[in-house]
Design a protein around this motif. Structure first.
Motif, short mmCIF file in Angstrom:
data_model
loop_
_atom_site.label_atom_id
_atom_site.label_comp_id
_atom_site.label_asym_id
_atom_site.label_seq_id
_atom_site.Cartn_x
_atom_site.Cartn_y
_atom_site.Cartn_z
N LYS A 47 29.80 7.30 19.35
CA LYS A 47 28.62 6.48 19.67
C LYS A 47 28.32 5.52 18.50
O LYS A 47 28.06 4.34 18.70
CB LYS A 47 27.43 7.42 19.94
CG LYS A 47 26.15 6.72 20.35
CD LYS A 47 25.09 7.72 20.78
CE LYS A 47 24.44 8.49 19.69
NZ LYS A 47 23.71 8.08 18.62
N GLU A 48 28.38 6.04 17.29
CA GLU A 48 28.10 5.22 16.11
C GLU A 48 29.18 4.14 15.92
O GLU A 48 28.87 2.98 15.64
CB GLU A 48 28.01 6.08 14.85
CG GLU A 48 26.76 6.93 14.78
CD GLU A 48 25.50 6.08 14.67
OE1 GLU A 48 25.34 5.37 13.66
OE2 GLU A 48 24.67 6.12 15.60
N TYR A 99 28.94 12.03 18.62
CA TYR A 99 28.05 11.25 17.76
C TYR A 99 28.83 10.14 17.04
O TYR A 99 28.41 8.99 16.99
CB TYR A 99 27.38 12.18 16.74
CG TYR A 99 26.56 11.45 15.70
CD1 TYR A 99 25.23 11.08 15.95
CD2 TYR A 99 27.12 11.09 14.47
CE1 TYR A 99 24.49 10.39 15.00
CE2 TYR A 99 26.39 10.40 13.52
CZ TYR A 99 25.07 10.06 13.79
OH TYR A 99 24.35 9.36 12.85
N GLN A 124 26.26 16.75 13.55
CA GLN A 124 27.05 15.62 14.05
C GLN A 124 28.39 16.12 14.60
O GLN A 124 28.92 17.11 14.10
CB GLN A 124 27.28 14.59 12.94
CG GLN A 124 25.97 14.04 12.38
CD GLN A 124 26.15 13.11 11.20
OE1 GLN A 124 27.14 13.19 10.49
NE2 GLN A 124 25.18 12.23 10.99
#
Ligand SMILES: [Zn+2]
Length: 429
Positions: free
Chosen positions: A315-316, A312, A308
């Motif tokens: 995006k989360e 990442y 990660q």
């Protein structure tokens, strides 16, 4: 040679960081090596901030034993003097007794005993005790890796970093730390339109926007990711508790975590090994009761797993936070990892089990926090953390790390020392 005497001496040298003053401890070790007929050196990027480095043996194969000399501040309310280094009834008392002057003492005494006993080593055992670990390592391990890497470059490294063993259903589970989660700390920024507090509908309240975002973050459920080492760990622990990990699907992992009849802190540590964690911990906004704020910001502690990164994370976060809130990353450290599917890991496991007996098991773990191992792994040196303690050690002592009444026991210190001697003897053949 008695490692407890070295530990006691090291505890008496105050190396609380800040300011550190690790050179005093490094100078003590340098004299100890000299008294035993061995050369060593102190690397001091800033006055008083010394890192100790020594080596025994000759040859191309190299093994690094790493620890740090600085300790965290002591705070109040201790039941004994934190820098006395007193040894009484099998216990050694004082700041650094577990984090991690005990490891320094064990590594140093292991090297000195191997030397004194004339144990033939096919290669070099490097001992490095760094400055500044507790404040991020800039003047210690990071400095060495960036400026004098040859001083500590090795095939493998053994460092602090694993939890102390825990009893599980009649067995004592020992841990080897194979990885550390990374950090992707960020600040969220919400902007609105200021106005008079008497007419909230006329303005756009940034604190309210941020409050919504923070609540959504609190409820965010991170993707469950089980790396092979953690899968092995969960399966072994489940088996010891007469349970089963059916698969690595999120529902099965979470079901197992709910069922495990183990200490809550340990179960939550297992949970943190299977997912990114997101914790909004600081919020700043508004200036006065009657002014609607046009700005609010919040700091979020995010810990990421191998694989990660910031992309990442963003995006989360965007799945739960609306677009009008900015995300600004301000501290990023990549996760670091060394494989447990490795000959040296297996050797560590073998030596642990040989020294601790038939009721012990050995398991890989990933830490939520970080140590100097991140610099070594970043430089391509596989690093493993240990937390070896003798069976029957005082479980209450584990919470004294960075806390009050820090202490360790003689049997655990001797076990650490013997483990390090035996590991070096078997690796450097
Ligand atoms: Zn430490």
């Amino acid at each position: 040679m008695k490692p407890e005497l070295v530990l006691s001496d090291l505890i008496r040298i105050n190396t609380v960081n800040p300011p550190g003053n690790e050179t005093a401890a490094a100078a003590y070790l340098k004299k100890l090596f000299k008294d035993n007929g061995l050369e060593s050196e102190i690397i001091e990027p800033e006055s008083g901030r010394g890192t100790f480095v020594a080596r025994i043996g000759k040859g191309a194969k190299k093994l690094l034993y790493l620890s740090h000399l600085d300790v965290v501040p002591v705070g109040d309310d201790w039941d004994f003097e934190p820098f006395s280094g007193e040894i009484k009834d099998g216990i050694i008392y004082g700041r650094g007794a577990l984090d991690c002057k005990d490891l320094t003492a064990a590594q140093v005494v292991a090297a000195l005993e191997l030397h004194a006993e004339g144990v033939p080593l096919n290669g070099q055992l490097i001992i490095a005790a760094t400055a500044d670990e507790e404040k991020g390592g800039r003047l210690g391990a990071e400095y060495l890796i960036e400026n004098e890497p040859d001083k500590i470059k090795a095939g493998y490294a053994v460092n602090e970093g694993a939890d102390q063993p825990i009893p599980i259903n009649g067995k004592l589970a020992y841990f080897i730390q194979v990885g550390e989660k990374g950090t992707a700390w960020c600040t969220l920024k919400a902007r609105g339109v200021a106005g008079h507090g008497s007419m909230p509908t006329l303005a756009d309240n940034a604190v309210v926007k941020m409050a919504r975002a923070v609540c959504r973050l609190h409820n965010y459920r991170a993707e469950v990711i089980v790396v092979p080492e953690v899968e092995k760990l969960l399966k072994r622990i489940a088996g010891l508790c007469n349970l089963e990990l059916k698969s690595c699907r999120p529902e099965d992992v979470d079901h197992l975590l709910e069922e495990l009849p183990l200490d809550k802190a340990f179960v939550e540590a297992l949970r943190s090994m299977t997912r990114m964690t997101v914790s909004p911990n600081q919020i700043r906004g508004g200036s006065k009761t009657n002014i609607i704020p046009d700005y609010c910001e919040a700091d979020v502690d995010i810990r990421i797993l191998p694989g990660q990164d910031c992309e990442y994370v963003e995006k989360e976060l965007r799945l739960v936070i609306s677009k009008d809130i900015e995300i600004e990353f301000n501290e990023y450290k990549a996760p670091t990892f060394s494989s447990a599917n490795d000959e040296f890991y297996r050797l560590m496991e073998e030596v642990t089990l040989d020294l601790t007996g038939k009721d012990a098991i050995c398991l890989p773990v990933i830490s939520a926090g970080s140590t100097d191992s991140k610099f070594l792994r970043g430089a391509g040196i596989p690093s493993y953390g240990i937390g070896l303690m003798a069976a029957g050690f005082d479980q209450a002592a584990r919470s004294t790390i960075h806390g009050r009444n820090e202490r360790t026991d003689l049997a655990s210190l001797r076990l650490k020392t013997d483990f390090l001697k035996e590991l070096a003897r078997r690796y450097l053949v």
